[in-house]
Design a protein around this motif. Structure first.
Motif, mmCIF file in Angstrom:
data_model
loop_
_atom_site.group_PDB
_atom_site.id
_atom_site.type_symbol
_atom_site.label_atom_id
_atom_site.label_comp_id
_atom_site.label_asym_id
_atom_site.label_seq_id
_atom_site.Cartn_x
_atom_site.Cartn_y
_atom_site.Cartn_z
ATOM 1 N N ILE A 108 0.838 -1.197 0.000
ATOM 2 C CA ILE A 108 0.000 0.000 0.000
ATOM 3 C C ILE A 108 0.872 1.246 0.000
ATOM 4 O O ILE A 108 2.031 1.220 0.421
ATOM 5 N N ASP A 109 0.283 2.362 -0.453
ATOM 6 C CA ASP A 109 0.996 3.634 -0.385
ATOM 7 C C ASP A 109 0.712 4.295 0.963
ATOM 8 O O ASP A 109 0.049 3.718 1.843
ATOM 9 N N ALA A 110 1.194 5.519 1.140
ATOM 10 C CA ALA A 110 1.076 6.191 2.434
ATOM 11 C C ALA A 110 -0.367 6.470 2.816
ATOM 12 O O ALA A 110 -0.690 6.618 4.001
ATOM 13 N N GLU A 111 -1.275 6.547 1.818
ATOM 14 C CA GLU A 111 -2.681 6.796 2.100
ATOM 15 C C GLU A 111 -3.479 5.507 2.290
ATOM 16 O O GLU A 111 -4.653 5.551 2.625
ATOM 17 N N GLY A 112 -2.852 4.367 2.030
ATOM 18 C CA GLY A 112 -3.525 3.090 2.198
ATOM 19 C C GLY A 112 -4.055 2.474 0.928
ATOM 20 O O GLY A 112 -4.647 1.392 0.967
ATOM 21 N N ALA A 113 -3.856 3.118 -0.224
ATOM 22 C CA ALA A 113 -4.316 2.554 -1.494
ATOM 23 C C ALA A 113 -3.425 1.385 -1.894
ATOM 24 O O ALA A 113 -2.204 1.429 -1.736
ATOM 25 N N ILE A 114 -4.039 0.321 -2.415
ATOM 26 C CA ILE A 114 -3.296 -0.876 -2.783
ATOM 27 C C ILE A 114 -2.478 -0.632 -4.047
ATOM 28 O O ILE A 114 -2.996 -0.194 -5.072
ATOM 29 N N LYS A 115 -1.193 -0.938 -3.974
ATOM 30 C CA LYS A 115 -0.275 -0.834 -5.118
ATOM 31 C C LYS A 115 -0.092 -2.189 -5.788
ATOM 32 O O LYS A 115 0.063 -2.275 -7.004
ATOM 33 N N ASN A 116 -0.084 -3.260 -4.978
ATOM 34 C CA ASN A 116 0.003 -4.617 -5.521
ATOM 35 C C ASN A 116 -0.503 -5.580 -4.460
ATOM 36 O O ASN A 116 -0.561 -5.246 -3.269
ATOM 37 N N TYR A 117 -0.871 -6.796 -4.925
ATOM 38 C CA TYR A 117 -1.505 -7.754 -4.044
ATOM 39 C C TYR A 117 -1.179 -9.163 -4.527
ATOM 40 O O TYR A 117 -1.238 -9.445 -5.731
ATOM 41 N N TRP A 118 -0.801 -10.038 -3.582
ATOM 42 C CA TRP A 118 -0.480 -11.432 -3.900
ATOM 43 C C TRP A 118 -1.275 -12.341 -2.973
ATOM 44 O O TRP A 118 -1.504 -12.010 -1.804
ATOM 45 N N GLU A 119 -1.664 -13.526 -3.475
ATOM 46 C CA GLU A 119 -2.396 -14.476 -2.633
ATOM 47 C C GLU A 119 -2.282 -15.880 -3.213
ATOM 48 O O GLU A 119 -1.939 -16.067 -4.381
ATOM 49 N N THR A 120 -2.557 -16.878 -2.342
ATOM 50 C CA THR A 120 -2.668 -18.263 -2.792
ATOM 51 C C THR A 120 -3.900 -18.887 -2.168
ATOM 52 O O THR A 120 -4.425 -18.416 -1.163
ATOM 53 N N SER A 121 -4.368 -19.975 -2.789
ATOM 54 C CA SER A 121 -5.502 -20.731 -2.281
ATOM 55 C C SER A 121 -5.378 -22.159 -2.797
ATOM 56 O O SER A 121 -4.893 -22.370 -3.916
ATOM 57 N N PRO A 122 -5.789 -23.165 -1.996
ATOM 58 C CA PRO A 122 -6.360 -23.079 -0.651
ATOM 59 C C PRO A 122 -5.336 -22.581 0.367
ATOM 60 O O PRO A 122 -4.127 -22.645 0.133
ATOM 61 N N CYS A 123 -5.845 -22.091 1.479
ATOM 62 C CA CYS A 123 -5.004 -21.362 2.414
ATOM 63 C C CYS A 123 -4.780 -22.116 3.718
ATOM 64 O O CYS A 123 -5.737 -22.500 4.383
ATOM 65 N N GLY A 124 -3.515 -22.319 4.056
ATOM 66 C CA GLY A 124 -3.136 -22.724 5.402
ATOM 67 C C GLY A 124 -2.749 -21.459 6.132
ATOM 68 O O GLY A 124 -3.551 -20.832 6.797
ATOM 69 N N HIS A 125 -1.496 -21.033 5.944
ATOM 70 C CA HIS A 125 -1.098 -19.699 6.401
ATOM 71 C C HIS A 125 0.199 -19.282 5.743
ATOM 72 O O HIS A 125 0.941 -20.108 5.211
ATOM 73 N N TRP A 126 0.459 -17.987 5.758
ATOM 74 C CA TRP A 126 1.710 -17.402 5.283
ATOM 75 C C TRP A 126 2.477 -16.784 6.434
ATOM 76 O O TRP A 126 1.876 -16.295 7.406
ATOM 77 N N SER A 127 3.793 -16.773 6.291
ATOM 78 C CA SER A 127 4.647 -16.026 7.204
ATOM 79 C C SER A 127 5.053 -14.719 6.532
ATOM 80 O O SER A 127 4.308 -14.176 5.729
ATOM 81 N N ASN A 128 6.248 -14.242 6.812
ATOM 82 C CA ASN A 128 6.700 -12.954 6.283
ATOM 83 C C ASN A 128 6.975 -13.018 4.785
ATOM 84 O O ASN A 128 7.651 -13.934 4.319
ATOM 85 N N ALA A 129 6.463 -12.048 4.035
ATOM 86 C CA ALA A 129 6.723 -11.945 2.604
ATOM 87 C C ALA A 129 7.821 -10.908 2.363
ATOM 88 O O ALA A 129 7.786 -9.823 2.935
ATOM 89 N N GLU A 130 8.773 -11.250 1.519
ATOM 90 C CA GLU A 130 9.906 -10.372 1.232
ATOM 91 C C GLU A 130 9.907 -10.021 -0.250
ATOM 92 O O GLU A 130 9.787 -10.893 -1.116
ATOM 93 N N LEU A 131 10.034 -8.726 -0.563
ATOM 94 C CA LEU A 131 10.116 -8.263 -1.943
ATOM 95 C C LEU A 131 11.548 -8.367 -2.429
ATOM 96 O O LEU A 131 12.478 -7.856 -1.790
ATOM 97 N N LEU A 132 11.746 -9.023 -3.577
ATOM 98 C CA LEU A 132 13.075 -9.170 -4.162
ATOM 99 C C LEU A 132 13.351 -8.019 -5.130
ATOM 100 O O LEU A 132 12.424 -7.372 -5.628
ATOM 101 N N PRO A 133 14.614 -7.754 -5.436
ATOM 102 C CA PRO A 133 14.931 -6.682 -6.384
ATOM 103 C C PRO A 133 14.260 -6.856 -7.742
ATOM 104 O O PRO A 133 13.989 -5.880 -8.437
ATOM 105 N N SER A 134 13.971 -8.109 -8.111
ATOM 106 C CA SER A 134 13.336 -8.385 -9.405
ATOM 107 C C SER A 134 11.870 -7.996 -9.439
ATOM 108 O O SER A 134 11.263 -7.936 -10.510
#
Length: 459
Positions: A108-134
């Motif tokens: 999200i940006d500073a105002e809270g608008a979504i810039k990008n979004y990732w998800e998977t399903s079916p869902c167990g759980h996710w831990s920390n997501a890290e953005l790579l330089p790519s």
């Protein structure tokens, strides 16, 4: 079965309203009780009292609690989305955070608008997501539990490491016992944490022990080598003692519960001290109340700190100055803080806690990031909140997660990290706009595939 999806309204301080879809929750998660009240903060070198207020058995019970997936949204008590945004004092950038039980990450940006979004399903759980330089993201996750069966070794077999592209498609998914965190090395290799079960009679003659390994992987997620934290601790009794940990609800001994791993980058102190070798790795270990630095070349612990000072810590990170920032959950005290430590002098040189310390508390997770202007970005995970404080402790950016479940509860935040405007804008120029909305209809319950998404735009 969970009820139908619903929307949580998100209103910022400037009057900007964001509508973000709340999706159905994975069943069986407890609800958070900790919360923060009020917008003022305090940064003090000496807190009211950092001494333990709970006995060892009470702390063990807190350690054994499952992670919070959702927390009551409290109606309009706090609002949702960005509720404070002091543009003059806040450091600009884009914020990436993870919704554990929704298996999703949002930028999200500073105002809270979504810039990008990732998800998977079916869902167990996710831990920390890290953005790579790519522009890819990499995240440790876990598949849903079939039939609600709880078994330690079966759980390890359901863990995976996942890499997704900027546009949301899966690049690769590896079945690995990875958990909590992943770091990108200067070489492009990856470093993560493994959960490895073994028999250790001196720890417990009957129950399996969950050892943790620090593992190095290729850029495409294939294991190169790993080292056991138990073996490292046993080889360094003069630096750190092994604390007793009671068995948890999975009938195992979760001895370490390491939760962050970071390859040490060069600091302003150069190589004047062995702590700052660029072959070192910094690890936060919740159940040992400790952060350690290990030399990857020699496979030895060269520094340890925390026992008797912090309780249930998370997210240890080396600052450019050579100091270390640590999220101290404060399980033994009942309130949390962020501490900045001079590791050579072994002295806390700065810390943040709420004016009434009990107003800032999360029993699990939590994160901290020192920003280039000296501010600190903090995740109060169990409350689904993130906020930015100045060195003096003034809150200049405050965010309450607008994602939630069908019951109207707020999704908790695993961690949050701010990325430079120029870095993300260059990714958009190269790769195109990201997915700028959450799915309008989704059912991310365990074992249920998500239907096709449709827009739910911020407005």
């Amino acid at each position: 079965m969970p009820g139908p999806p619903r929307l949580l309204a998100a209103r910022g301080a400037s009057g900007i309203v964001i509508a973000a879809l709340a999706v159905a929750a994975c069943r069986g998660e407890r609800t958070a009780r900790g919360d923060a009240r009020g917008d003022r903060a305090a940064a003090r070198t000496t807190p009211p009292s950092a001494s333990p207020s709970l006995d060892a058995d009470a702390v063990d019970r807190l350690r054994a609690l499952g992670y919070v997936g959702f927390t009551p949204a409290h109606g309009e008590k706090h609002g949702s989305g960005v509720v404070v945004n002091d543009r003059r004092a806040s450091y600009p950038g884009y914020n990436l955070f993870t919704n554990r039980n929704l298996c999703s990450a949002a930028m999200i940006d500073a105002e809270g608008a979504i810039k990008n979004y990732w998800e998977t399903s079916p869902c167990g759980h996710w831990s920390n997501a890290e953005l790579l330089p790519s522009g890819d993201v990499v995240v440790a996750g876990e598949e849903p539990t079939p039939g609600g069966v709880r078994d330690p070794e079966g759980r390890a077999a359901r863990r995976y490491l996942l890499r997704m592209a900027w546009d949301g498609h899966t690049v690769w998914k590896r079945p690995l016992p990875s958990h909590h965190d992943v770091d990108v090395l200067p070489s492009g290799k990856l470093m993560t944490l493994y959960a490895v079960h073994r028999k250790i009679p001196e720890v417990d003659p009957r129950r399996p022990v969950r050892d943790n390994h620090v593992a190095m992987l290729t850029p495409d997620g294939k294991e190169l080598e790993s080292v056991s934290l138990y073996d490292l601790f046993k080889a360094a009794p003069d630096l750190v003692k092994l604390q007793r940990v009671k068995g948890d609800r999975d009938r195992e001994i979760d001895l370490f519960h390491a939760n962050s791993v970071e390859w040490v980058h060069p600091t302003a102190r150069g190589d004047a001290h062995p702590l700052y070798s660029t072959s070192n790795v910094l690890v936060s270990i919740r159940h040992q109340d400790t952060a350690v630095i290990l030399d990857w070349r020699t496979r030895k612990i060269v520094w340890a700190w925390g026992q008797g000072e912090i309780s249930g810590p998370h997210d240890a990170t080396m600052l450019p100055t050579g100091n270390i920032l640590i999220f101290d959950n404060g399980l033994s005290r009942g309130w949390s803080r962020v501490v900045e430590l001079d590791p050579v002098r072994r002295r806390i040189v700065w810390q943040y806690h709420a004016p009434d310390p009990k107003d800032f508390f999360t029993t699990s997770r939590g994160s901290n990031q020192r920003l280039p202007n000296g501010n600190t970005l903090i995740a109060q995970s169990d409350s689904g909140r993130a906020f930015e404080v100045t060195p003096e402790g003034r809150i200049v950016w405050d965010f309450w997660n607008p994602f939630g479940n069908a019951a109207g509860e707020r999704a908790t935040i695993v961690r949050i990290k701010r990325y430079e405007l120029a870095q993300v804008d260059s990714l958009v120029q190269r790769l195109g706009e990201g997915r700028r909305q959450a799915p309008a209809k989704a059912a991310l319950t365990a074992g249920s595939p998500a239907p096709a998404a449709s827009p739910s735009r911020p407005h």
